[in-house]
Each structure stands twice: as structure tokens, then as C-alpha cells.
Scaffold this active site. Structure first.
Site, mmCIF file in Angstrom:
data_model
loop_
_atom_site.group_PDB
_atom_site.id
_atom_site.type_symbol
_atom_site.label_atom_id
_atom_site.label_comp_id
_atom_site.label_asym_id
_atom_site.label_seq_id
_atom_site.Cartn_x
_atom_site.Cartn_y
_atom_site.Cartn_z
ATOM 1 N N TYR A 47 1.257 8.735 11.212
ATOM 2 C CA TYR A 47 2.716 8.448 11.310
ATOM 3 C C TYR A 47 3.345 9.918 10.927
ATOM 4 O O TYR A 47 4.059 10.354 11.535
ATOM 5 C CB TYR A 47 2.938 7.500 11.032
ATOM 6 C CG TYR A 47 4.193 6.695 10.495
ATOM 7 C CD1 TYR A 47 5.077 6.744 11.884
ATOM 8 C CD2 TYR A 47 4.731 6.105 9.088
ATOM 9 C CE1 TYR A 47 6.415 6.421 11.658
ATOM 10 C CE2 TYR A 47 6.206 5.834 9.361
ATOM 11 C CZ TYR A 47 6.378 5.733 9.778
ATOM 12 O OH TYR A 47 8.164 5.163 9.763
ATOM 13 N N THR A 57 -7.135 6.580 13.531
ATOM 14 C CA THR A 57 -5.846 6.131 13.861
ATOM 15 C C THR A 57 -4.569 6.493 14.306
ATOM 16 O O THR A 57 -4.145 6.365 14.414
ATOM 17 C CB THR A 57 -5.531 5.567 12.627
ATOM 18 O OG1 THR A 57 -5.911 6.909 11.864
ATOM 19 C CG2 THR A 57 -6.707 4.584 12.147
ATOM 20 N N ASP A 87 -13.698 15.301 11.667
ATOM 21 C CA ASP A 87 -13.418 14.404 10.547
ATOM 22 C C ASP A 87 -13.840 15.056 9.216
ATOM 23 O O ASP A 87 -14.979 16.550 9.348
ATOM 24 C CB ASP A 87 -14.553 13.349 10.510
ATOM 25 C CG ASP A 87 -14.432 12.356 9.767
ATOM 26 O OD1 ASP A 87 -14.405 12.424 8.480
ATOM 27 O OD2 ASP A 87 -14.530 11.463 10.057
ATOM 28 N N TYR A 100 -6.341 0.097 -1.838
ATOM 29 C CA TYR A 100 -5.936 1.529 -1.485
ATOM 30 C C TYR A 100 -5.809 2.162 -3.199
ATOM 31 O O TYR A 100 -5.679 3.519 -2.752
ATOM 32 C CB TYR A 100 -5.352 1.218 -0.493
ATOM 33 C CG TYR A 100 -3.867 2.309 -0.245
ATOM 34 C CD1 TYR A 100 -4.777 2.989 0.487
ATOM 35 C CD2 TYR A 100 -2.868 2.256 -0.877
ATOM 36 C CE1 TYR A 100 -3.350 4.223 1.373
ATOM 37 C CE2 TYR A 100 -1.181 2.691 0.421
ATOM 38 C CZ TYR A 100 -2.396 3.563 0.775
ATOM 39 O OH TYR A 100 -0.762 4.878 1.031
ATOM 40 N N ALA A 124 -1.580 -11.773 -0.903
ATOM 41 C CA ALA A 124 -2.738 -11.160 -1.816
ATOM 42 C C ALA A 124 -1.773 -10.164 -2.372
ATOM 43 O O ALA A 124 -2.229 -8.832 -1.402
ATOM 44 C CB ALA A 124 -3.360 -11.444 -1.505
HETATM 45 N N1 UFG Z 1 6.364 -8.397 4.875
HETATM 46 C C1 UFG Z 1 6.788 -9.425 5.131
HETATM 47 N N2 UFG Z 1 6.061 -10.072 6.685
HETATM 48 C C2 UFG Z 1 5.230 -9.183 7.266
HETATM 49 C C3 UFG Z 1 5.093 -8.186 6.682
HETATM 50 C C4 UFG Z 1 5.708 -7.635 5.045
HETATM 51 O O1 UFG Z 1 7.066 -10.746 4.541
HETATM 52 O O2 UFG Z 1 4.650 -9.664 8.046
HETATM 53 C C5 UFG Z 1 6.631 -8.339 3.409
HETATM 54 C C6 UFG Z 1 5.391 -8.378 2.514
HETATM 55 O O3 UFG Z 1 5.504 -9.352 1.817
HETATM 56 C C7 UFG Z 1 6.662 -7.041 1.331
HETATM 57 C C8 UFG Z 1 7.073 -6.443 2.734
HETATM 58 O O4 UFG Z 1 7.114 -6.844 3.541
HETATM 59 O O5 UFG Z 1 7.141 -7.737 0.869
HETATM 60 C C9 UFG Z 1 6.814 -4.651 3.036
HETATM 61 O O6 UFG Z 1 5.512 -4.789 3.405
HETATM 62 P P1 UFG Z 1 4.825 -3.288 3.988
HETATM 63 O O7 UFG Z 1 3.880 -4.268 4.356
HETATM 64 O O8 UFG Z 1 6.077 -3.242 4.945
HETATM 65 O O9 UFG Z 1 4.609 -2.559 3.060
HETATM 66 P P2 UFG Z 1 4.745 -2.418 1.764
HETATM 67 O O10 UFG Z 1 5.173 -3.072 0.473
HETATM 68 O O11 UFG Z 1 3.080 -3.727 1.322
HETATM 69 O O12 UFG Z 1 3.614 -1.455 1.680
HETATM 70 C C10 UFG Z 1 3.663 -0.041 0.959
HETATM 71 C C11 UFG Z 1 3.124 0.962 1.838
HETATM 72 C C12 UFG Z 1 1.790 0.739 1.044
HETATM 73 C C13 UFG Z 1 1.527 0.795 0.024
HETATM 74 C C14 UFG Z 1 2.637 0.128 -0.752
HETATM 75 C C15 UFG Z 1 2.645 -0.492 -2.511
HETATM 76 O O13 UFG Z 1 2.971 0.793 3.098
HETATM 77 O O14 UFG Z 1 1.335 1.893 2.046
HETATM 78 O O15 UFG Z 1 4.207 -0.069 -0.014
HETATM 79 O O16 UFG Z 1 2.664 -1.270 -2.597
HETATM 80 F F1 UFG Z 1 0.292 0.960 -0.521
#
Ligand code: UFG
Length: 330
Positions: free
Chosen positions: A12, A36, A52, A142, A284
């Protein structure tokens, strides 16, 4: 002209950066194992080697065939949830993979690397906005492997002539305005693509993971930064290293937080779809609020993100998702 080697250039953020590099007149070599990444996402002008990064002979052969001036490293596993289920996969791919890359770089006298790090290196933040000198206490494997990759580069740079820039992204999102490049993970776990899958009819609803956080509407706050702005930062970071400057770490975000509910509401406006949302339990390891201070990247790299409106960011993502109902397989 020496070439830029992009590891993970079919993924991406990697594919967007390759387009940006080529648009800026650079000669680009891509390495990707396509586990991926997507072959369709590789710029037709880039020279592609499928392989790789953990394969030392393969990496040596690329450095021997090509005249590489610097490396941009995206080739890593990047799913927080998966890293908690299968931590050794993350140690193997992210840490061992980076070890092989650095060994091969040192052996071939290549001394500059720009590397995709993450806000996950901070864990639960002690201050908002987060600055680069804040404590780094990852709450998932991660983030731990990305922090260890930063340290591996630091110590390698103490012993060998190697300098690095680690770019700690906040929430990467959006798609290239050319409509050719998008965000296609399988399975998809990121908020904006999942909401857009509801809008394009491939998912019935979006689950909001928790509405009892200490935020303005109870849902988590994140700092959403457009992938093309991230791509630009990699080029600036490489130029910074080419000017002979010292190793460094930068946050990359817009400095503005949006709640999950605000992102859903904005997507309803952009797509005209009602996007049904249901409240689900907290996920979590999710910190309640992550917002970057990117002051340092602005001052030192002269980085100036262009996409500062969430609506525009979502429009660019929708432009791709509405035409790629099944992602790159459409
Ligand atoms: N969320 C939902 N529903 C979903 C998916 C996500 O409510 O179906 C919420 C998550 O709980 C979070 C927010 O949307 O609060 C953003 O979630 P993402 O999964 O899109 O992104 P994250 O913030 O978890 O992850 C990002 C980056 C990761 C990095 C992380 C740091 O994508 O690579 O921030 O915490 F590790």
C-alpha cells in the site's frame, strides 16, 4: 543516476512511494515477495525483482545487478492483531528480514536507508500530541518489532557507515488520485477501507470497537494522514540523508484527531450511503487517542502535507474502492 531500491514496493504505502519517486524523475528498483503486495500496484517503469528480503543470496544479487544509491524499506508484516496471535512471524519477517537487508547493504557499501516505522512504537501515549522524544513502550508485538528495527539500524550505524531515517506514521489512509493505486489488505482490518466496503455493498455494517472511551463521543481518536503525503515524506527523508545529515526519527501525521464516529459520518457524506454502524466491544490493545506532533518533520524535512481535510482523504479512497469492489482482484 543511482537507483533507489524500494523493499515492499508492491504494498500500500510502498506502491504510492514508488509512483511519487518516478514522478520526481528517480530510477526505481522494487523488491517484493508478493505475499501481501500486488503486482498490479508496481509502477510499469520500476524494475521489479520478486523475492524475499530474508534471502541473503537474493538480496546480494539485487545489489550486484543494480547501482543502488539508497534503500526505502516497507517490507514488513503490519497487522497489530496478527502480531499478538503469531509474534514469531513478526520477529522473523520484520527483525530477521531487516537484519539480512542491513548485512547485505553493509557488504555492498550502501549507507542510506529510510524505513517505515509506526505510532505503535509509543504504545499508550503519555502526552497528546505525541513528540518523538516521548517514551516508547509498545503495547503490541508489531510495535515492538518496529521499535527493535529502529534500534537495529541505530547500532548498525554505530559500527558501520550507515545512516537511517525512521518515519513513524500515524493512520495511513486515502488512495492515489490517479485511481490506479489503492489500499487492499486481505483480511482488511483498517477503519476507512472497512467503512468503504459497507458503502460499496461488500459488507453489511461497520462495528465500532467501543463507545466508552474518554473522548468527545466515546469512540477512539486517530490522526489520519494521506498516503501520498507519506510518500512525499520518504523522498524528503532520502534527500535529507543524501545531504549527508545524521540519522533521525520523525512522526508523520496531520496533527488533528477524528473519532471513529466522525470518520463514519464523514464517509456517509462523501458516499451518500447510510453506512449502518453497530457498537461492539473494545478491541484489545487500542489506545484511546493517538495524535502526532509532526513539527519536527515540518522543520527539518520541510514536509508540508497537502491533504489536510478528512473529506478529501476519504474521497480519494472512495474513488478507488467504488471501482475495486474486490480490491486488486476486481
Ligand atoms: N475500528 C473500528 N472498527 C473497525 C476497525 C477499526 O471501530 O472495524 C477503530 C479502531 O478500534 C481504532 C480506529 O478505528 O480505534 C482505527 O483503527 P485502524 O485499525 O484503522 O488503525 P489503528 O489505529 O489500530 O492502527 C494504526 C496503524 C497501525 C499502527 C497503529 C498504532 O494502522 O499500523 O495505528 O496504534 F500500528
Amino acid at each position: 543516476m543511482k537507483s533507489i531500491l524500494v523493499l515492499g514496493g508492491a504494498g500500500y504505502i510502498g506502491s504510492h512511494t514508488v509512483y511519487e519517486l518516478i514522478d520526481n524523475g528517480k530510477d526505481v528498483v522494487v523488491v517484493d515477495n508478493l505475499q501481501t503486495g500486488h503486482k498490479e500496484a508496481i509502477h510499469p517503469k520500476a524494475r521489479f525483482y520478486q523475492g524475499d528480503i530474508r534471502d541473503r543470496k537474493f538480496m546480494d544479487s539485487v545489489f550486484e545487478k543494480e547501482d543502488i544509491g539508497g534503500v526505502i524499506h516497507f517490507a514488513a508484516c503490519s497487522q497489530v492483531g496478527e502480531s499478538m496471535q503469531d509474534p514469531l512471524k513478526y520477529y522473523n519477517n520484520n527483525l530477521y528480514g531487516t537484519e539480512v537487508v542491513l548485512e547485505s547493504m553493509v557488504a555492498h557499501g550502501i549507507d542510506k536507508i529510510v524505513f517505515s516505522s509506526t505510532a505503535a512504537t509509543y504504545g499508550e501515549p503519555e502526552n497528546i500530541p505525541i513528540v518523538e522524544t516521548d517514551a516508547t513502550v509498545p503495547t503490541n508485538c508489531y510495535g515492538e518489532t518496529k521499535l527493535s528495527m529502529e534500534k537495529m539500524m541505530k547500532w548498525t550505524g554505530v559500527a558501520h557507515p550507515l545512516r537511517y531515517v525512521a518515519l513513524r506514521y500515524f493512520n495511513a489512509c486515502g488512495c492515489h488520485p490517479n485511481g490506479l493505486l489503492g489500499e487492499g489488505h486481505d483480511p482488511e482490518t483498517h477503519l476507512i477501507p472497512i467503512i468503504l466496503q459497507v458503502a460499496n455493498g461488500t459488507r453489511p455494517s461497520i462495528s465500532i470497537f467501543g463507545n466508552d472511551y474518554d473522548t468527545k463521543d466515546g469512540t477512539c481518536v486517530r490522526d489520519y494522514i494521506h498516503v501520498c503525503d507519506l510518500a512525499t515524506a520518504h523522498i524528503l527523508a532520502l534527500e535529507y540523508l543524501m545531504e549527508g545529515k545524521e540519522s533521525n526519527v520523525f512522526n508523520l501525521g496531520n496533527g488533528v484527531g477524528f473519532t471513529v464516529s466522525e470518520v463514519i459520518e464523514c464517509t456517509r457524506k462523501v458516499t451518500g450511503h447510510p453506512i449502518p454502524a453497530v457498537i461492539a466491544p473494545r478491541r484489545a490493545g487500542d489506545p484511546s487517542t493517538l495524535i502526532a506532533s509532526s513539527q519536527k518533520a515540518k522543520e527539518v524535512l520541510h514536509w508540508n502535507p497537502k491533504y489536510d481535510s478528512l473529506e478529501t482523504i476519504i474521497e480519494t479512497a472512495w474513488n478507488w474502492h467504488k471501482q475495486h469492489i474486490n480490491g486488486y482482484n476486481s
